[in-house]
Structures are given as structure tokens and as C-alpha cells.
Write an enzyme that holds these catalytic residues in place. Structure first.
Site, PDB file in Angstrom:
ATOM      1  CB  THR A 248      -0.945  -0.001   1.212  1.00 27.61           C
ATOM      2  OG1 THR A 248      -1.642  -1.253   1.256  1.00 27.61           O
ATOM      3  CG2 THR A 248      -1.973   1.110   1.127  1.00 27.61           C
TER       4      THR A 248
ATOM      5  CE1 TYR B  82      -0.222  -9.373   3.399  1.00 30.12           C
ATOM      6  CE2 TYR B  82       1.383  -7.832   2.503  1.00 30.12           C
ATOM      7  CZ  TYR B  82       0.084  -8.287   2.586  1.00 30.12           C
ATOM      8  OH  TYR B  82      -0.912  -7.671   1.866  1.00 30.12           O
TER       9      TYR B  82
ATOM     10  CE  LYS C 252      -1.422  -6.962   5.583  1.00 31.07           C
ATOM     11  NZ  LYS C 252      -0.834  -5.918   4.697  1.00 31.07           N
TER      12      LYS C 252
END
Length: 304
Positions: A57, A145, A173
């Protein structure tokens, strides 16, 4: 010296609500460090325990190593005494990932986010060695992640359990979208589990997640905190009401690529964002109006 990170516990090593922050750019496309500090301050003021910088992001595929280090330093300077600043350090090149991890530590990051190596599709033993190399490279705690939709391969439960033995691999995550696998991995690994898929924030809490690494946190952090508080208090009805209230936001922020909509949403709120770097492109006028409707339906206040 970098500010000390806020107090954490083994159960919540990075806090509970973290936003995966965009990287603001100037109109000319350069790194906007002042904008990054203002946005980081706004997000922490809104209730974030931590921020992820230099993640997907944050447009990490198109920022340089030098820009990544500058961004970490700027965000730590702005909010590092109030929030955990976790730096994305994962790439599909283990050597490069180790270099990024060390640079992030030097820049003052409080932790590392290490994504599954993408595109190369390594076997599970390759994933194990990759993440171990990153965790061995610094003294910082590491959040794995797991996002097979982007990386091409999942981190299998057995691999997660093996990695959990490393003293610095403390969290995951989860953007796998599989509540069954998450349930087993949480139970067997003991890692702190963070939802990496906003639509599944509440369901993942129900199977043992401790918090969120959120994209919609850019615009609805207070609601995320309220949802979490209701869940922790055992108020299932209230938590469900908040989840349902946020459905238009969850949907609207991912009608197209999440960085694109997030920067569009920040612009609608008058917050620092700036343009995107190719191959990402700005929302069309029609997409902007749809996003405005989605956010308004979820109770987000926007500029006229």
C-alpha cells in the site's frame, strides 16, 4: 536516537490496530516527507497503535531503497514515541530483503513486515530459509505476510509452525482468506495473528486474531477500534453491527487496486496522498464518485 516504541506484549507485539500507510508524493511525483509525517500523525491521532510503511500500500515496488529509509526515519520522527513503526522489507530476492531489513533497523524501525517472495514461486523450504534469513539479519521483531493472491504461493501451516520457533518471528499478517487454515495455524504456532483482509477482520478475531493490519484504517480507524473493543468485551451484537456498517467501505476501497482507492479517499478528505507511480493510475471521475458514495454509505465524512 530514534524514539522508543510503545509498550507491547507477546500477545500484541505491534499493538492491535495498524494501518498499512500509503506513501505521499508531491505533484511532481517525488517523495513527500512532510506529507508522510502529517498523514502518520493523523492516523495515530485517529487511534492506530502502529503503522506499516513501505508495504504494498506504500507503493514499495516503485520506491527506491533510499526513499524507503528516508520514509522510515520521517515517520519514526513524527510518531515513533506513540506508535509502532513497522517497515516492509520483503522482496522476492532474499539478499535484497536482508539489506532492506538492516536499512530499516538503522533508520529506526520498530519491526519488520516480510511478505512471501512473489513471482518466483519458491517451495516451502525456500520460504522457510528466506524468512529465517530476514529474521536473522537484525534484532527487530518480524511479522510474516501471507498473501498468496499476490505472491503466488501460500505459507503452509507446517512452515508457519516451523518459523514460529524463531525468537524474532512473532506475528503473521493473514491475507490468505481461509479461516480454516488460519484456525489451525493460530492454534499450533502461537504467533500473534493480524487480519490482513479488512472484510475478514471480525471473522478472524473470532478464531483467534489479535488485531488488524488495515487499508481502510486510513478512513475508519475509530470504527475499527470500536469493533475490536466490542469483540473483546464479548458484545457480539455490537461487533456485528459495526462490521455491517463498514461493509460499503470494505467493498468500495477494493473496487479497484487498493492503493489507488486509498489515495482517492485521502484526497476526498483533504489529507496528504498525491499522485501514484506507474503502473498504478488515478481513479477516473466516475470511479471517484462511486468511491464517494461507498464511503458516505459507511459513515465516512468527506469534503464537499
Amino acid at each position: 536516537m530514534a524514539p522508543m516504541a510503545p509498550t507491547s506484549t507477546p500477545q500484541t507485539p505491534f499493538g492491535r490496530v495498524l494501518t498499512a500507510m500509503v506513501t505521499p508524493f508531491t505533484a511532481e511525483g517525488a517523495l513527500d516527507l512532510d506529507g508522510a509525517q502529517r498523514l502518520a500523525t493523523h492516523l495515530v491521532d485517529a487511534g492506530n497503535d502502529g503503522l506499516i510503511v513501505n508495504g504494498t500500500t506504500g507503493e514499495s515496488p516503485t520506491t527506491s531503497d533510499a526513499e524507503k529509509a528516508q520514509l522510515v526515519r520521517a515517520v519514526v520522527e513524527a510518531v515513533g514515541d506513540r506508535a509502532h513503526v513497522v517497515a516492509g522489507a520483503g522482496t522476492n530476492d532474499t539478499h535484497h530483503s536482508v539489506e532492506l531489513a538492516r536499512a530499516a533497523e538503522k533508520a529506526g524501525a520498530h519491526g519488520l513486515l516480510a511478505v512471501t517472495p512473489y513471482y518466483s514461486k519458491p517451495p516451502q523450504e525456500g520460504l522457510f530459509r528466506h524468512f529465517t534469513a530476514i529474521a536473522d539479519a537484525t534484532g527487530l521483531p518480524v511479522m510474516l505476510y501471507d498473501i498468496p493472491g499476490r505472491s503466488g504461493v501460500p505459507i503452509n501451516t507446517e512452515t508457519i509452525v516451523r518459523l514460529a520457533d524463531h525468537p524474532r518471528i512473532v506475528a503473521n499478517k493473514d491475507a490468505k482468506g481461509d479461516l480454516g487454515r488460519a484456525s489451525w495455524a493460530i492454534a499450533r504456532s502461537g504467533l500473534a495473528w493480524y487480519s490482513g483482509d479488512d472484510m475478514l477482520n471480525l471473522p478472524l478475531l473470532s478464531v483467534g486474531a489479535v488485531g488488524f493490519v488495515s487499508v481502510v484504517g486510513h478512513v475508519v480507524t475509530p470504527d475499527l477500534r470500536a469493533l475490536l473493543a466490542a469483540h473483546l468485551a464479548g458484545d457480539v451484537t455490537k461487533a456485528t453491527e459495526i462490521h455491517q456498517k463498514l461493509l460499503p467501505v470494505f467493498t468500495g476501497m477494493f473496487r479497484t487496486q487498493g492503493v489507488i482507492t486509498t489515495k482517492g479517499a485521502l484526497a476526498l478528505q483533504g489529507l496528504p496522498a498525491g499522485p501514484l507511480r506507474l503502473p498504478l493510475v488515478e481513479l477516473s471521475p466516475e470511479e471517484t464518485e462511486q468511491l464517494r458514495r461507498d464511503l458516505a454509505a459507511g459513515g465516512v465524512r468527506l469534503q464537499p
